[in-house]
Structure formats: structure tokens, C-alpha cells
Design a protein around this motif. Structure first.
Motif, short mmCIF file in Angstrom:
data_model
loop_
_atom_site.label_atom_id
_atom_site.label_comp_id
_atom_site.label_asym_id
_atom_site.label_seq_id
_atom_site.Cartn_x
_atom_site.Cartn_y
_atom_site.Cartn_z
N TYR A 1 0.81 -1.23 0.00
CA TYR A 1 0.00 0.00 0.00
C TYR A 1 0.84 1.27 0.00
O TYR A 1 0.29 2.36 0.07
N GLY A 2 2.15 1.15 0.01
CA GLY A 2 2.92 2.40 0.08
C GLY A 2 4.40 2.14 0.09
O GLY A 2 4.89 1.20 -0.56
N GLN A 3 5.14 2.92 0.84
CA GLN A 3 6.59 2.81 0.80
C GLN A 3 7.19 2.77 2.20
O GLN A 3 6.60 3.22 3.16
N ARG A 4 8.40 2.16 2.25
CA ARG A 4 9.14 2.11 3.51
C ARG A 4 10.02 3.35 3.56
O ARG A 4 10.92 3.50 2.73
N VAL A 5 9.78 4.24 4.50
CA VAL A 5 10.57 5.47 4.55
C VAL A 5 11.70 5.35 5.56
O VAL A 5 12.70 6.07 5.48
#
Lengths: 96, 96
Positions: free
Chosen positions: A30-34
Motif C-alpha cells: 500500500y505504500g513505501q518504507r521510509v
């Protein structure tokens, strides 16, 4: 809906590292690892329920802690970074 | 102003652990540690500048990453926790 998932797990143990990988895998849908254990995800209510279920089944509720922060829409102007910049703008152009 | 500070540092090295302690010390002046490297702070603009300066002088900008998220006022209803609950409501009554 934009959420921030922060995951506190003991990654010095093999088990903890495995659990972090599983949580990371779920969040990356669902998104990104920051950061190592921080993920920015864009989800619908239904997807958030699914994500929480998956994560709930992975973590050790006695040792680990997962926090879900609801961020407002214009997240880009709401984040500042010191040091290594580790994220990308999910709405930006991606040249492959 | 309510901010979330997330700090990605390699805590397996002594140096990294020391830097995390310094960042934690700075953040705890303005709020609470909700996870190992996640802090919820309530700061004015001026305090935020001071905090960023202190943190900027501590971290290794090539290795570490510190993210500042601006959260809206009613943070309490915007956070959900799975597993260990590690924070307290800073506006709640404290019985000593």
C-alpha cells in the motif's frame, strides 16, 4: 487516506527480524518504507482493515508495538527530513 | 504544534546507540517516547527550530534519517495501536 505505520520490534532476534519483514511486506502493498520500521501508506478504509488484520496476525502483541497515525492529505508539505532522505513522492512521475 | 519524530539509526553499533540516546534526550524535553525511535512532541515553532538544531548536530547525516511529521491537533483520535501500548495521554490527569 494517508497513514503512517511505525513498528517497534526487537530486530536483534531472528524472530523479530522475520516479523519485521512480514509487516514490511504487508505495508509495501500500500505504500513505501521510509525508514527501517516506518511506512507511509495510502489506503481505503477496507484496505486499512485488511492491513491491520495481516499485521495483527504477524506481531507478538506482548513484545511488539505497531502504531497507525492518520496523516492529513497534503503529507508532502508536512514531512521534513534530517540526514538520509529515504522516500520518494508516490504521486511524482516515475521514469522506468 | 504536534509533531512526530521518527529516527532511523543503526542501534547495533555503540555509536548509533549513543546517538539515539542523545536524540531521545532532546525529544523528551518536549514530549514522550512512544516507541524505541519514535517520539510524539508538542512544540512551538521556536522550540522546533531548537530541537532540529540539536538533533542535526547529533546525527550522522550520511547514515541516519530523522523524519518530522506534522500531526493535526486531535492526535489522540488519530492514533491506533496494535500490541504493546507504550504511550500516555500528555493532557490526561497524572497522579503522583
Amino acid at each position: 487516506m494517508y497513514i503512517l505505520v511505525t513498528y517497534d520490534v526487537d530486530t536483534t532476534s531472528k524472530e523479530g527480524a522475520r516479523r519485521l519483514r512480514c509487516v514490511a511486506k504487508a505495508c509495501l502493498n500500500y505504500g513505501q518504507r521510509v525508514q527501517n520500521s516506518v511506512f507511509e501508506c495510502e489506503v481505503t478504509e477496507a484496505q486499512l482493515c485488511t492491513l491491520k488484520n495481516i499485521i495483527g496476525n504477524v506481531i507478538d502483541t506482548k513484545q511488539d508495538s505497531v502504531r497507525f497515525y492518520y496523516l492529513n492529505r497534503n503529507i508532502a508539505r508536512r514531512v521534513e527530513v534530517l540526514g538520509k532522505e529515504t522516500s520518494y513522492d508516490v504521486n511524482d512521475v516515475m521514469i522506468i
